[in-house]
Design a protein around this motif. Structure first.
Motif, short mmCIF file in Angstrom:
data_model
loop_
_atom_site.label_atom_id
_atom_site.label_comp_id
_atom_site.label_asym_id
_atom_site.label_seq_id
_atom_site.Cartn_x
_atom_site.Cartn_y
_atom_site.Cartn_z
N THR A 13 0.92 -1.15 0.17
CA THR A 13 -0.04 -0.01 0.00
C THR A 13 0.94 1.53 0.00
O THR A 13 1.94 1.28 0.78
CB THR A 13 -0.94 0.13 0.97
N PHE A 36 -2.86 0.64 -4.20
CA PHE A 36 -2.08 -0.61 -3.67
C PHE A 36 -2.14 -1.55 -4.61
O PHE A 36 -2.73 -1.38 -5.73
CB PHE A 36 -2.97 -1.39 -2.46
N TYR A 137 8.26 -1.38 -3.96
CA TYR A 137 6.94 -2.12 -3.21
C TYR A 137 7.23 -3.53 -2.85
O TYR A 137 8.02 -4.16 -3.69
CB TYR A 137 5.73 -1.89 -3.78
#
Length: 293
Positions: A13, A36, A137
């Protein structure tokens, strides 16, 4: 209750930081939103209203740049003020009109080519970071497989970045523009908010949304809605204001020992989330891989 789930959700996220300048002002308005990631290929989801601000940023600035060029051409004319007023009408510029938007994808790849697909009817958009380098991420979403588990009374949580506390921006008087800087705070705190499912929302006979007993906060738009296991049930989209009808008008009350006449029209602020089935259907339509659990 959601401590472990938040630790599972946080790695995929990410916040979107934005800075905005309005016509006639040099002040900078910071803002934030959330997205996300749904797989390891740089594909993420967020709200359509967030994606529209991303895709319109260049058009907004080019319109203002064209106005600036036209304004320079008339500044030396005797009726310059009148001509500038005409240009403001032509370029649709009024006080408080947005003239510049700068976006920064925190913890993503800002150098990658970004393509955006928007859902035709729902507040949902797909972002694809194409040709990105090493991923910033970690992990990706696992969506709820059995949507019959989305029922009134179930406790769920949302995660996002509603409070834009970053300060790494400035107004550059030399260029008459706003810009990001390498100084100042570059992060904003994540913020979870839980609640229970109150109602399922439908359009044209199909379930499209999940109503939550607590509001989604500004900046949480695009953030995941999840259970205690970290399974994704939906995505925060908007907050609705339900009039409770417990209105008070001109009632005398004591405030600091003095009588005051007060009025109050209370509302219940509830969260509106895009349903998990809508998200999965959109991803399938766009040929995007996702995971279920």
């Amino acid at each position: 209750m959601f401590v472990d789930a938040i630790e599972r959700i946080d790695p995929f996220t990410r916040p979107l930081h934005s800075i905005v300048r309005l016509y006639g002002h040099n002040e900078i308005i910071p803002g934030s939103a959330t997205l996300f990631f749904v797989n390891e290929n740089g594909c993420a989801v967020t709200c359509k209203h967030v994606a529209e601000l991303i895709t319109k940023a260049d058009t907004i600035y080019q319109n203002y740049r064209s106005f600036q060029g036209a304004r320079r051409d008339v500044l030396r004319e005797k009726d310059a003020a009148h001509r500038i007023s005409q240009l403001e009408v032509k370029f649709k510029l009024q006080s408080e009109t947005i003239i510049r938007v700068q976006n920064y994808f925190v913890g993503c790849s800002n150098d990658a080519k970004l393509t955006v697909d928007m859902h035709p009817t729902q507040d949902l958009a797909l972002l694809r970071f194409e040709g990105y380098g090493p991923s910033l991420y970690r992990s990706y979403a696992t969506f709820l497989g059995d949507s019959s588990r989305v029922k009134a009374g179930r406790s769920l949580c949302r995660l996002g970045y509603p409070f834009p506390e970053f300060t790494n921006f400035r107004y550059n008087s030399a260029t008459d523009d706003i810009e990001w800087t390498t100084t100042g705070r570059s992060t904003s705190p994540r913020f979870p908010i839980d609640g229970i499912v109150t109602r399922l929302l439908s359009e044209n006979g199909g379930i499209t949304g999940i109503e939550m007993s607590t509001p989604g906060l500004r900046g949480q738009s695009g953030g995941p809605l999840f259970d205690t296991n970290g399974l994704i049930y939906g995505m925060q989209s908007a907050t609705r204001h339900l009039h409770l009808g417990f209105d008070i008008e001109d009632r005398e009350v004591l405030v600091n020992g003095r009588k005051r006449s007060v009025s109050n029209y209370p509302f219940l602020n509830v969260g509106h989330c895009v349903h998990v089935d809508v998200i999965k259907s959109f991803l399938r339509e766009k040929g995007v891989k996702y995971y279920e659990g």
